[in-house]
Design an enzyme around this catalytic site. Structure first.
Site, PDB file in Angstrom:
ATOM      1  N   LYS A 189      15.301  -2.573 -33.938  1.00 53.29           N
ATOM      2  CA  LYS A 189      16.624  -3.169 -33.996  1.00 53.29           C
ATOM      3  C   LYS A 189      16.640  -4.607 -33.479  1.00 53.29           C
ATOM      4  O   LYS A 189      17.508  -5.405 -33.858  1.00 53.29           O
ATOM      5  CB  LYS A 189      17.617  -2.311 -33.215  1.00 53.29           C
ATOM      6  CG  LYS A 189      17.907  -0.973 -33.902  1.00 53.29           C
ATOM      7  CD  LYS A 189      18.343  -1.155 -35.357  1.00 53.29           C
ATOM      8  CE  LYS A 189      18.717   0.158 -36.008  1.00 53.29           C
ATOM      9  NZ  LYS A 189      19.070  -0.002 -37.449  1.00 53.29           N
ATOM     10  N   ASP A 213      17.633   1.881 -44.453  1.00 52.03           N
ATOM     11  CA  ASP A 213      18.396   1.392 -43.293  1.00 52.03           C
ATOM     12  C   ASP A 213      18.711  -0.095 -43.289  1.00 52.03           C
ATOM     13  O   ASP A 213      19.809  -0.477 -42.907  1.00 52.03           O
ATOM     14  CB  ASP A 213      17.636   1.745 -42.014  1.00 52.03           C
ATOM     15  CG  ASP A 213      18.474   1.568 -40.765  1.00 52.03           C
ATOM     16  OD1 ASP A 213      19.646   1.975 -40.774  1.00 52.03           O
ATOM     17  OD2 ASP A 213      17.954   1.015 -39.782  1.00 52.03           O
TER      18      ASP A 213
END
Length: 635
Positions: free
Chosen positions: A318, A374
């Site tokens: 992330k 994602d």
């Protein structure tokens, strides 16, 4: 003598044995050949492994130069680059680095190079300057398995061949411990203040934490270094370097980033961004801006990220996603927190959604080609996956519900924080003893219908996934167990935790691209029906898949619709295979008054949330802001 007395011959008079011939002869099976082309065990073991052969030709302006370099020279240049990455801010040179395992054997190459990151006092003599840091560079999964199983407690081989491991005390991200350096450039570019995930820190504090991380990494006998890529779009590919101290972290990033060929590694050069993962070592809580022993720090100007005090691998993934949210919009490319797949006719669908809404599950469809699960980019050329792997939730995973993800959990896959039978090593995906956030990180090629390269044309459908724990949103509209009282979670652009710029920047880009390329938006609720969480029922996955299939096939275009109260959503009257009673939320509630009160409560939360963003201008003459406000709930 005793020998003569028994009729035996003396040693001197014995006939010598004939030499045993072991050379191959015609007709003799190869497995009876006893000749070994080695003089020592070490030499024999070296014959067991061979070097990888080139698979793709070198391209680009530097191809000829690198092709003319010797293998030793190429390795020397690689190690010099790694030494520069590991350089302290208070010394004039980087550490001495050597490739390979610490124990025994010859060193392939050594580098000890100057660096010019910043002006700092030079310390001429230190213990760290006297030692070597062994670099395990871009190891393959098999090599990383060996490292993890031998040296990392809590690492096990599961019955399907996946590597089960533990992430330590932290089993999820630590957003309150994430810091971004504010400087002359970022103070005006980034989203700061109310609602922003970007908590500021200054340059000096970043350097303190960087020094702590680098010193820790250099104190180890060995470190893992991954040189990899982000973004399958070759025009906008980003080179990243990850320096870590655990095989688990190296294998995780091997799976999640795009894996370079041997030739691409030889031509890798200086990375565009570097992660220093010293997560086994805490930050100093007396350091300014620190609120715990954990700190995840991003410096966009220096193009570096430092991790201290957490071993959760998702921080690296992330952190790089946050980087792409900064870099790509500067190139007029929209970065997306979404899954993406493509039909056989080339129709692309995006799946926006927060964690737990079904983004990975619904984008992984054996009837369609997977582009990614994602993180994506939407450029003037179309869509491209940022990553080289998938990071799927494992809680309650079953072969019947998610066969492609189930089958992807095999050799090479990292299983985080799962529980397994100590004898059979079979994983119990229902067990939450360690955490509910159990995960599987696997290469995207493990999905049988993946599209390689992971790129596609402009999207036809944009599907916004919501998990409504209030139970008042319909399962589809055009345009957690154990919870007693649902809490609304609003996340701008379905990814507020990773945004660098203000959400209105991404919203304007999305609106412009959807309008320009004719994409249709759909709201799909994967949450509750017939009541809120605790009293209602979760909408069944097969029903959601039927809805998604009807979007892909285009049948919903021909359906008849009715407009709802308050939110003004267009709901289809009928979808094949989906019970009509759940299409209209109020029909699924026994207590109609409770439904109406809950609906108005959720509408109020929506309006209150959007007020945070009304002070920002979106689009020409603020027109887009007014359009968004007008499309909101009315009551």
């Amino acid at each position: 003598m005793a020998g003569n007395e028994t009729g035996g011959a003396s040693p001197a008079s014995r006939t010598p044995l004939k030499s045993i011939l072991t050379e191959k002869a015609k007709g003799i099976p190869h497995d009876v050949d006893g000749t070994v082309k080695a003089q020592t065990l070490d030499e024999l073991h070296s014959l067991q492994r061979k070097r990888s052969a080139p698979t793709t030709p070198l391209q680009g302006t530097n191809a000829t130069a690198f092709a003319n370099l010797s293998e030793d020279e190429r390795q020397r240049l690689q190690l010099q680059s790694i030494s520069a990455s590991l350089a302290s801010g208070t010394r004039g040179t980087g550490p001495k680095v050597v490739r390979g395992e610490p124990q025994g054997g010859k060193s392939q190459a050594v580098a000890h190079v100057s660096h010019h990151h910043l002006e700092a006092p030079v310390i001429s003599v230190s213990d760290s300057a006297l030692k070597f840091t062994h670099v395990l560079y871009n190891l393959a999964p098999g090599e990383l398995y060996e490292q993890a199983l031998k040296y990392e407690k809590g690492s096990f081989l599961t019955s399907t061949g996946a590597l089960a491991t533990l992430s330590g005390a932290k089993t999820g991200r630590s957003p309150r411990d994430k810091r971004v350096v504010i400087d002359e450039i970022t103070q005006d570019e980034l989203w700061w203040g109310k609602g922003s995930p970007n908590i500021e820190m200054d340059e000096h504090t970043f350097m303190v934490n960087r020094e702590r991380a680098v010193d820790y990494l250099n104190s180890l006998e060995k470190v893992f270094v991954n040189d990899q890529f982000l973004n399958w779009d070759p025009k906008n590919r980003i080179k990243v370097r990850i320096v870590s101290c655990r095989a688990y972290h190296s294998l995780f990033m091997h799976n999640m980033c795009i894996r370079p060929t041997i030739e691409e590694l030889e031509n890798f050069g200086t990375p565009d961004f570097t992660i220093y993962n010293a997560g086994q070592f805490p930050c100093n809580r007396y350091t300014h801006y620190m609120t715990s022993s954990t700190s995840i720090d991003i410096n966009l100007t220096r193009k570096e990220m430092v991790i201290l005090g957490t071993q959760y691998a998702g921080e690296m993934k992330k952190g790089l996603f946050s980087l792409m949210h900064y870099l790509m919009p500067k190139r007029q490319i929209l970065s997306l927190h979404s899954g993406c797949n493509m039909g056989k006719d080339g129709d692309v669908a995006l799946f926006f959604g927060l964690s737990g809404t079904g983004k990975t599950t619904l984008s992984t469809d054996h009837n369609r080609f997977l582009i990614g699960d994602d993180e994506h980019c939407w450029s003037d050329e179309g869509v491209s996956n940022i990553e080289g792997g998938c990071y799927a939730k494992c809680i309650d995973l079953s072969k019947e519900k998610e066969v492609d993800i189930w089958n992807a959990i095999k050799f090479g896959t990292v299983l985080e924080n799962v529980v397994f039978d100590e004898h059979t090593r079979e994983v119990d995906y229902t067990d939450k003893s360690v955490t509910e956030n159990t995960r599987a990180a696997y290469q995207i090629e493990f999905i049988p219908n993946v599209k390689i390269p992971c790129v596609g044309p402009h999207p036809k459908n944009v599907i916004l996934l919501a998990c409504d724990a209030f139970g008042v949103l319909p399962p589809v509209a055009g345009t957690v167990d154990g919870i007693k009282e649902p809490t609304a979670t609003f996340s701008a652009c379905f990814g507020a935790a990773f945004l660098m710029l203000h959400p209105t920047k991404y919203a304007a880009m999305l609106a412009e691209k959807m309008q320009k390329h004719g994409a249709t938006g759909w709201l799909v609720n994967t949450g509750w029906s017939g009541g809120s969480a605790g009293s209602g029922n979760r909408i069944k996955l097969p029903y959601t898949r039927k809805i998604i299939d009807s979007i892909h096939s285009g049948t919903l275009w021909n359906a008849t619709y009715v407009k709802t109260e308050v939110f003004g959503l267009e709901i289809p009257n009928e979808i094949e295979g989906v019970p009509t009673e759940i299409l209209r939320p109020e029909n699924a509630w026994a207590d109609k008054e409770a439904y109406k009160n809950t609906l108005l409560k959720l509408a109020g939360l929506f309006k209150s949330n959007f007020e945070t963003f009304t002070e920002y201008k979106i689009g020409e003459d603020n027109k887009l802001t007014e359009e968004i406000r007008a499309a909101g709930p009315t009551f």
